[in-house]
Write an enzyme that holds these catalytic residues in place. Structure first.
Site, PDB file in Angstrom:
ATOM      1  CG  ASN A  10     -17.560-100.185  34.745  1.00 23.27           C
ATOM      2  OD1 ASN A  10     -17.021 -99.113  33.832  1.00 23.27           O
ATOM      3  ND2 ASN A  10     -17.235-101.692  35.433  1.00 23.27           N
ATOM      4  CE  LYS A  17     -20.634-104.118  36.667  1.00 23.83           C
ATOM      5  NZ  LYS A  17     -19.933-105.008  36.618  1.00 23.83           N
ATOM      6  NE  ARG A  89     -13.336-101.237  34.525  1.00 25.27           N
ATOM      7  CZ  ARG A  89     -14.323-102.463  32.728  1.00 25.27           C
ATOM      8  NH1 ARG A  89     -14.668-102.225  32.323  1.00 25.27           N
ATOM      9  NH2 ARG A  89     -12.839-103.269  32.017  1.00 25.27           N
ATOM     10  CG  ASP A 148      -9.468-102.950  33.429  1.00 23.97           C
ATOM     11  OD1 ASP A 148      -9.954-103.075  34.500  1.00 23.97           O
ATOM     12  OD2 ASP A 148     -10.847-103.254  32.942  1.00 23.97           O
ATOM     13  CG  ASP A 283     -25.803-116.850  27.045  1.00 27.68           C
ATOM     14  OD1 ASP A 283     -24.325-117.304  27.643  1.00 27.68           O
ATOM     15  OD2 ASP A 283     -26.806-116.341  27.195  1.00 27.68           O
ATOM     16  CB  CYS A 284     -21.048-118.723  26.960  1.00 25.14           C
ATOM     17  SG  CYS A 284     -19.766-120.771  26.916  1.00 25.14           S
ATOM     18  N   GLY A 331     -17.622-114.351  34.243  1.00 23.95           N
ATOM     19  CA  GLY A 331     -18.963-115.211  34.237  1.00 23.95           C
ATOM     20  C   GLY A 331     -18.524-116.520  33.887  1.00 23.95           C
ATOM     21  N   GLY A 333     -15.936-118.162  33.017  1.00 20.93           N
ATOM     22  CA  GLY A 333     -14.490-119.066  33.733  1.00 20.93           C
ATOM     23  C   GLY A 333     -15.538-119.211  35.497  1.00 20.93           C
ATOM     24  CD  GLU A 385     -13.141-106.731  36.546  1.00 22.56           C
ATOM     25  OE1 GLU A 385     -12.758-106.235  35.737  1.00 22.56           O
ATOM     26  OE2 GLU A 385     -14.632-106.885  36.891  1.00 22.56           O
TER      27      GLU A 385
END
EC number: 2.7.2.1
Length: 400
Positions: A10, A17, A89, A148, A283-284, A331, A333, A385
């Site tokens: 990826n 990745k 990917r 994708d 960052d959430c 991440g 979710g 994935e």
């Protein structure tokens, strides 16, 4: 030794990745990430047989150097010999690629033709393909592209067209393509399995929430709408991306504020979203952790979840019949109970009621239903994935 493992690549604009998987049982033999390409602090980290490793790469290193390091310093001879095919990917396949394909010269040309829609990612993917050909020449006819955008090619015209002059679509391909399709595909199939619903009957709304985020409406197992558009900038509030805005804001930024096209693009893609709203971070977890004490954190979280709930609600109308579940993945979710709670609280009109204990339990690798008994279903499913890429690659090469 049998060649039945799949090497997955990826290639991002500044990262790579990689993983080696058994496509049958999903057993992960190796996984890793090389990042900070083209910079002085380029580095690589990996996990092999349960043990972690890391190393600095040469200053300015990129995809070629990272792949050379992987082959020379991480892969054992035994593991190399067990690789039967390579899965790549690919972020954008345009309208041409509606499913995964074995990579040929024609496929490479097709990926090149839609570079303008993924200018950061598709060139990197092409580097990964050429390097895979070079490093594993014996597997050249066993490289597979997994797109994708492919899962979203079932969207009807009414969903993918913009209300622009039709010639922009006909002559230039300007339409909605979506992203994260491999993830949406995986969790929709996994939801069908867990709910004991046939794949071609399942109706779900899948929410892939990470630094990037998108929602898909899936009816009878097919995607009929998704929140990302021509590019991954459209749709939800994301880590650094604005998502949906009034297009006239762009003219205001240019004409009144004097911002260049490059500055506007950089603002919308790299300085907006959660970063723009908090003025601190993309960052959430920051917005979640400081929700009760920091106005900016609360503002960011509320805008993020409100936008998400609006999409979910609109996709209920689009599906137009029985909804089997809302599925959270990615991440954020999979790990943010707070995001899920706020979002579902916006949907009380439809009967959704969060079960606090279930919601808090469904984090950090734990999955499952997060709504109360008697409520419509919302659930957490961890995406995979890499497994989809491995299985598609094996199907088109090893097991054909």
């Amino acid at each position: 030794m049998s060649q039945n493992l799949i090497l997955i690549l990826n290639c991002g604009s500044s990262s790579l990745k990689f993983a080696i998987l058994d496509p049958i049982n999903g057993d992960e033999k190796l996984s890793g990430l090389a990042e900070s390409f083209y910079l002085d602090d380029a580095r690589i980290k990996w996990k092999f047989n349960g043990e972690k490793g890391n190393a600095d790469l040469d200053a300015g290193a990129a995809h070629t150097e990272a792949l050379n390091f992987i082959v020379s310093n991480i892969l054992t001879d035994e593991l190399k010999q067990s690789i039967g095919a390579i899965g790549h990917r690919i972020v954008h396949g345009g309208e041409k690629f509606t499913s995964s394909v074995v990579i040929t010269d024609e496929v490479v040309k097709g990926i090149e033709e839609v570079i303008q829609f993924a200018p950061l990612h598709n060139p990197a993917h092409l580097i990964g393909i050429q390097e895979a050909f070079r490093i594993f020449p014996e597997l050249k006819d066993r490289n597979v592209a997994v797109f994708d955008t492919a899962f979203h090619t079932t969207m009807p015209e009414q969903a993918y067209l913009y209300a622009l002059p039709y010639s922009l679509y006909k002559d230039h391909g300007v339409r909605r393509y979506g992203a994260h399709g491999t993830s949406h595909y995986f969790v929709s199939r996994e939801a069908a399995r867990r709910l004991n619903v046939a794949e071609d009957k399942v109706n779900v709304i899948t929410c892939h929430l990470g630094n990037g985020g998108s929602v898909s409406a899936i009816r009878h197992g097919e995607c009929i709408d998704t929140s990302m558009g021509l590019t991954p900038l459209e749709g939800l509030v994301m880590g650094t991306r604005s998502g949906d805005i009034d297009p006239a804001i762009i003219f205001y930024m240019h004409d009144t504020l004097g911002m260049s096209v490059e500055e506007i693009n950089n603002t919308l893609t790299k300085k907006s979203g959660l970063l723009g709203l908090t003025e601190v971070t993309s960052d959430c977890r920051y917005a979640e952790d400081n929700y009760e004490t920091d106005d900016a954190a609360r503002r960011a979280m509320e805008v993020y979840c409100y936008r998400l709930a609006k999409y979910i609600g609109s996709y209920m109308a689009v599906i137009g019949e029985r909804l089997d579940a809302i599925v959270f993945t990615g991440g954020i979710g999979e790990n943010s109970a707070h995001v899920r709670e706020i979002t579902l609280n916006h949907l009380k009109l439809f009967g959704y009621q969060v079960d606090d204990a279930r919601n808090l339990a469904a984090r950090f690798g734990n999955e499952g239903v997060i709504t109360a008994e008697g409520s419509p279903l919302a659930m957490v499913i961890a995406t995979n994935e890499e497994l989809v890429i491995a299985q598609d690659t094996a199907r088109l090469t090893i097991t054909k």
